[in-house]
Design an enzyme around this catalytic site. Structure first.
Site, short mmCIF file in Angstrom:
data_model
loop_
_atom_site.label_atom_id
_atom_site.label_comp_id
_atom_site.label_asym_id
_atom_site.label_seq_id
_atom_site.Cartn_x
_atom_site.Cartn_y
_atom_site.Cartn_z
N ARG A 1 26.37 12.11 -17.97
CA ARG A 1 26.45 10.65 -16.02
C ARG A 1 24.99 11.00 -15.93
O ARG A 1 25.17 9.96 -15.18
CB ARG A 1 26.65 12.60 -15.27
N ASP B 1 22.63 -7.82 -0.65
CA ASP B 1 24.20 -7.85 -1.12
C ASP B 1 23.89 -9.56 -1.64
O ASP B 1 24.18 -9.88 -0.88
CB ASP B 1 24.98 -7.40 -0.24
N LYS C 1 32.90 -8.81 -9.58
CA LYS C 1 32.65 -10.35 -9.06
C LYS C 1 32.70 -10.98 -10.41
O LYS C 1 33.74 -11.33 -11.35
CB LYS C 1 32.29 -10.75 -7.69
N TYR D 1 30.32 -7.70 4.46
CA TYR D 1 32.03 -7.90 4.18
C TYR D 1 32.28 -6.47 4.08
O TYR D 1 32.33 -5.70 4.44
CB TYR D 1 31.19 -6.90 2.71
#
Ligand SMILES: *Cc1c(COP(=O)(O)O)cnc(C)c1O
Length: 421
Positions: A77, A204, A229, A129
């Site tokens: 982690r 973004d 993406k 978005y």
């Protein structure tokens, strides 16, 4: 003695050599020892077998050399060598001081938004978005953080809602999706930094990818991408990527990632590193195809939203920030039913949300990716219900054009020439 498979850190006393900078397409495939580009924990990897592909360290824990736990890694982690490797590579590509990979693009935004406290404010765009909109709304109702949505194509609209006491973040998308509006990152960053020195300018950059646009070079403080993406390119994983301009900001971001546990898994980190090596060739081909498709639609009289369309109101501005128009465009047909028919009549273009994959996709944002934005808000933000979004892939463009033209003809959207096929 440390297990030979556990990588050891590069010597901290080694003379610092600034890494040679290559052009983006070269940097994407040129994967080096990561230590030069990042400064956080777990940045140095020396594979004892010189594996050409970075190994997948599929482990949750790492044995420690002593009771005081001084190993380079202890718990995945907090840090994992495969993750460190892709982070270091992406930091170089984004020109970031340090980069992080997390479990999805939304998770990247969640980490960034946690830097804002209750009572503080965010300024964001009005064509966001859908998932970003949903998370900001949640933060408003559950976290006491107010977001002002403004038209980010107008820097003065941002300035109007800036409050030096409260504004802690200005969140930009450029180009926006699906309306392809462009925000002037350098101008906005200058204005925000002058008026609100405590505010971070966050971009973004999913639509452009770091191959075409690097917001940290344009004045932004933090950049993030949905790695789902273009960066991965094959729709076979979900990931989020964050790049920070300074190590102070990077430390705050790392703290949240370690605290919340959203770091990307070793296997997905490996897949992301594999995908990103081909970003330049994929993007070049997808973009070249998109230009042909956009020109075809323009020639048939459709209203086409694309930064590569010379009629786009911010065509010139986009060219000052990015090295290309990308491979996502949208167009209006004037009628929702016609748009539905077009989308459902294509054979090659897959009906799907998302973009950035090697195959071409078609969608109606108001019915799909942006359906979580209430209809009245969509209307207020001038999001046309008939809008069709095309995410262009690497297929032969002739096949893509023929399939699209046939769908347009079936839907009756080519009134001037119904018999052309
Ligand atoms: C897909 C996307 C996101 C969210 O990323 P996920 O990986 O799906 O969580 C954020 N911003 C933009 C612009 C996107 O296209």
């Amino acid at each position: 003695m440390t297990n030979v498979l556990t990588p050891e850190p590069d010597s901290p006393t080694a003379a610092f050599q600034p890494p040679k900078r290559y052009r983006p397409a070269t940097e994407l495939v040129h994967i080096e020892a990561p230590s030069d580009h990042t400064s956080g924990p777990g940045t140095a990897i020396r594979d004892p077998y010189q594996a050409a592909s970075v190994p997948i360290y599929q482990t949750a824990t790492f044995k420690q050399p002593s009771a005081n736990g001084s190993g380079e890694y202890d718990y995945s982690r907090s840090g994992n060598p495969t993750r460190s490797h892709v982070e270091s590579h992406l930091a170089k590509i984004m020109h970031a001081q340090r980069a992080f990979v997390v479990s999805s693009g939304m998770s990247a935004l969640d980490v960034i938004l946690r830097l804002v406290k209750a009572g503080e404010e965010i300024v964001a765009g009005d064509d966001l978005y859908g998932g970003t909109n949903r998370l900001l709304t949640y933060l408003g109702t559950h976290g006491g953080v107010r977001t002002h949505h403004v038209d980010t194509t107008r820097p003065e609209a941002i300035v109007k809602v800036l409050d030096p006491q409260r504004t802690r973040m200005v969140l930009l998308e450029t180009p926006t999706n699906p309306l392809i509006k462009i925000a002037d990152i350098p101008t906005i960053a200058d204005l925000v930094h002058a008026q609100c020195p405590d505010a971070l300018v966050v971009v973004d950059n999913t639509m452009m990818s770091p191959y075409l646009q690097r917001p940290l070079e344009l004045g932004a403080d933090v950049v993030y991408h949905s790695g789902t993406k273009y960066l991965s390119g094959h729709h076979d994983l979900m990931a989020g990527v964050i790049g920070a301009k300074t190590s102070a900001t990077a430390d705050r971001i790392y703290h949240v990632i370690n605290a919340t546990g959203c770091g990307l898994s070793p296997f997905d980190s490996w897949l992301l590193l594999r995908g990103v090596k081909t970003l330049a060739v994929r993007m070049e081909k997808q973009q070249a195809n998109a230009v042909l498709i956009a020109n075809y639609l323009i020639s048939r009289g459709f209203r086409v939203h694309y930064p590569g369309n010379p009629a786009h109101p911010q065509y010139a501005l986009h060219r000052t920030m990015a090295s290309g128009p990308g491979a996502v465009l949208s167009f209006e047909t004037g009628d929702v039913i016609t748009s539905e028919r077009i989308v459902e009549s294509t054979k090659l273009w897959g009906i799907s949300v998302s973009f950035g994959c090697v195959n071409s996709l078609i969608s109606m944002p108001c019915r799909m990716s942006h359906a979580s934005i209430p209809a009245h808000v969509r209307q207020a933000r001038a999001l046309p219900e008939d809008l069709i979004r095309l995410c262009v892939g690497i297929e032969d463009p002739q096949d893509l054009l023929e399939d699209l033209e046939s769908a347009l003809a079936i839907a009756g959207a080519l009134p001037g020439d119904p018999m052309m096929l």
